[in-house]
Design a protein around this motif. Sequence first.
Motif, PDB file in Angstrom:
ATOM      1  N   GLY A  74       0.783  -1.226   0.000  1.00  8.60           N
ATOM      2  CA  GLY A  74       0.000   0.000   0.000  1.00  8.60           C
ATOM      3  C   GLY A  74       0.813   1.273   0.000  1.00  8.60           C
ATOM      4  N   THR A  75       2.113   1.219  -0.224  1.00  8.58           N
ATOM      5  CA  THR A  75       3.036   2.352  -0.252  1.00  8.58           C
ATOM      6  C   THR A  75       3.319   2.867   1.162  1.00  8.58           C
ATOM      7  OG1 THR A  75       1.582   4.303  -0.432  1.00  8.58           O
ATOM      8  CG2 THR A  75       1.960   3.036  -2.453  1.00  8.58           C
ATOM      9  N   GLU A  76       4.165   3.874   1.258  1.00  5.03           N
ATOM     10  CA  GLU A  76       4.522   4.445   2.562  1.00  5.03           C
ATOM     11  C   GLU A  76       3.332   5.082   3.283  1.00  5.03           C
ATOM     12  OE1 GLU A  76       6.969   4.364   4.528  1.00  5.03           O
ATOM     13  OE2 GLU A  76       8.653   3.607   3.363  1.00  5.03           O
ATOM     14  N   TRP A  77       2.281   5.389   2.560  1.00  3.16           N
ATOM     15  CA  TRP A  77       1.094   5.942   3.225  1.00  3.16           C
ATOM     16  C   TRP A  77       0.448   4.917   4.156  1.00  3.16           C
ATOM     17  CZ3 TRP A  77       0.589  10.926   3.289  1.00  3.16           C
ATOM     18  CH2 TRP A  77       1.066  11.703   2.233  1.00  3.16           C
ATOM     19  N   ALA A  78       0.633   3.634   3.862  1.00  7.43           N
ATOM     20  CA  ALA A  78       0.067   2.576   4.692  1.00  7.43           C
ATOM     21  C   ALA A  78       1.105   1.929   5.601  1.00  7.43           C
ATOM     22  CB  ALA A  78      -0.575   1.502   3.804  1.00  7.43           C
ATOM     23  N   HIS A  79       2.285   2.494   5.660  1.00  2.26           N
ATOM     24  CA  HIS A  79       3.387   1.931   6.448  1.00  2.26           C
ATOM     25  C   HIS A  79       3.451   2.661   7.780  1.00  2.26           C
ATOM     26  CE1 HIS A  79       8.053   1.394   6.824  1.00  2.26           C
ATOM     27  NE2 HIS A  79       7.396   0.510   7.559  1.00  2.26           N
ATOM     28  N   THR A  80       3.175   1.943   8.879  1.00  2.14           N
ATOM     29  CA  THR A  80       3.122   2.592  10.194  1.00  2.14           C
ATOM     30  C   THR A  80       4.054   1.969  11.226  1.00  2.14           C
ATOM     31  OG1 THR A  80       1.274   1.180  10.856  1.00  2.14           O
ATOM     32  CG2 THR A  80       0.719   3.315   9.868  1.00  2.14           C
ATOM     33  N   GLN A  81       4.584   0.765  10.933  1.00  5.66           N
ATOM     34  CA  GLN A  81       5.439   0.076  11.896  1.00  5.66           C
ATOM     35  C   GLN A  81       6.635  -0.571  11.189  1.00  5.66           C
ATOM     36  OE1 GLN A  81       4.615   0.519  15.047  1.00  5.66           O
ATOM     37  NE2 GLN A  81       2.598   1.369  14.535  1.00  5.66           N
ATOM     38  N   ASN A  82       7.725  -0.718  11.919  1.00  6.86           N
ATOM     39  CA  ASN A  82       8.856  -1.524  11.468  1.00  6.86           C
ATOM     40  C   ASN A  82       8.971  -2.826  12.252  1.00  6.86           C
ATOM     41  OD1 ASN A  82       9.839   0.197   9.417  1.00  6.86           O
ATOM     42  ND2 ASN A  82      10.889   1.470  10.934  1.00  6.86           N
ATOM     43  N   TRP A  83       8.633  -2.781  13.535  1.00  8.74           N
ATOM     44  CA  TRP A  83       8.630  -4.000  14.341  1.00  8.74           C
ATOM     45  C   TRP A  83       7.387  -4.825  14.027  1.00  8.74           C
ATOM     46  CZ3 TRP A  83       9.547  -1.224  19.669  1.00  8.74           C
ATOM     47  CH2 TRP A  83      10.910  -0.910  19.792  1.00  8.74           C
ATOM     48  N   GLY A  84       7.548  -6.139  13.870  1.00 14.92           N
ATOM     49  CA  GLY A  84       6.403  -7.037  13.798  1.00 14.92           C
ATOM     50  C   GLY A  84       5.778  -7.236  15.170  1.00 14.92           C
ATOM     51  N   LYS A 271       5.671   8.071   8.971  1.00 14.85           N
ATOM     52  CA  LYS A 271       6.971   8.104   9.655  1.00 14.85           C
ATOM     53  C   LYS A 271       7.546   9.515   9.710  1.00 14.85           C
ATOM     54  CE  LYS A 271       9.700   6.634   5.596  1.00 14.85           C
ATOM     55  NZ  LYS A 271      10.548   5.527   5.075  1.00 14.85           N
ATOM     56  N   LEU A 272       7.236  10.355   8.721  1.00 18.53           N
ATOM     57  CA  LEU A 272       7.704  11.733   8.743  1.00 18.53           C
ATOM     58  C   LEU A 272       6.879  12.563   9.720  1.00 18.53           C
ATOM     59  CD1 LEU A 272       8.336  12.293   4.919  1.00 18.53           C
ATOM     60  CD2 LEU A 272       9.980  11.617   6.689  1.00 18.53           C
ATOM     61  N   ASN A 273       5.585  12.300   9.795  1.00 17.01           N
ATOM     62  CA  ASN A 273       4.758  12.986  10.783  1.00 17.01           C
ATOM     63  C   ASN A 273       5.217  12.672  12.201  1.00 17.01           C
ATOM     64  OD1 ASN A 273       3.002  14.325   8.995  1.00 17.01           O
ATOM     65  ND2 ASN A 273       1.703  12.513   8.781  1.00 17.01           N
ATOM     66  N   ALA A 274       5.584  11.417  12.445  1.00 10.44           N
ATOM     67  CA  ALA A 274       6.032  11.036  13.784  1.00 10.44           C
ATOM     68  C   ALA A 274       7.263  11.824  14.202  1.00 10.44           C
ATOM     69  CB  ALA A 274       6.313   9.534  13.838  1.00 10.44           C
ATOM     70  N   ASP A 275       8.131  12.145  13.243  1.00  7.30           N
ATOM     71  CA  ASP A 275       9.336  12.917  13.571  1.00  7.30           C
ATOM     72  C   ASP A 275       8.998  14.314  14.069  1.00  7.30           C
ATOM     73  OD1 ASP A 275      11.013  10.841  12.886  1.00  7.30           O
ATOM     74  OD2 ASP A 275      11.356  11.540  10.842  1.00  7.30           O
TER      75      ASP A 275
END
Length: 321
Positions: A74-84, A271-275
């Motif tokens: 779903g692209t980076e727009w749907a990417h919210t975590q790195n840890w499983g 991920k950029l918003n979190a920064d």
Amino acid sequence: MTVNPNRRDILRLGGAVGGGALTAALGLTIAATPAAAASWNSGTWMAGLPDSLSLTQLTIPGTHDSCCVDPTNGTEWAHTQNWGITQQLQRGIRFLDIRLQRFPLNDRETKNWLGVFHDRFPQGSTLRTVLDECRAFFKQSPREALVMRIKNENAGSNPINGVEFLRRMQYHLDGFGYRNLFWTAPRWPRLGEARGKIVLLADFDTSSDSSWDVMHWGNSDLMNIQDHYQDVGTDGKAQAVVNQFDQAWWNQNSPKIYINFTSYAGGKWPKLNADSIMPPVLDYLYARRNEAVHFGIVPMDFPDFHTNVLDLLVAKNFIGR
């Protein structure tokens, strides 16, 4: 430099949410985690807490869209975590946000399945995969407890209606054998009741089956939720997080859990918003690192990028104990 601001100063400065504003104002550094952190292991941090504590008396770090670990889904727009899921649990996460619907191919094999989705995008996982990881975690750490929001994502060209979603949930509990993994009473349990269990928050329609007397997501008698995920900008979102922390701070004896999403989907990738959002969150929590208060459930994007915030949230449960 040792600074002992009074309560009024802390709340006033907590509202100044520019990155680094509070630590600069108080002359603090943020390199060290609280001294209380030495007394707990993030994989088993609940183990030493009293059974008599209600979950409403804890600070519970969590993740938003907990299974969205691969930007190709779903692209980076749907990417919210790195840890499983397993790594999240091992690192102290105790709230999971699981969003489900059916697969496009409703064949014989998948007719009872629920897949993990972010909006219309499948995330390469299923509810069974998530529950198996939780069960394996409990076998290693039986005195921990989890809170799980399960949502009917109901998105894209293949939505699932409430009756069918509930049927599939029922099949997971009884057909696939996960019922004993869940706490499904319509109230917040004490920690002793919840150990080794997933406390269910149902974000799906249960009206077709009167036996589903459970806690429902958004029930204002049980929870107070802040989830501004767009249209306020990252500064506005950071302020909303701080305001919700303040509400929890002033209502320590509330029967509700305060749920405070730090995640934000507007304008830039998560991920950029979190920064932008997490530095003032860190400021707020660090200023209160020695206060014996609880802040409820705090779901985050990318806690691996912000482990200092994660550590401060877990450490709140040990101040004054």
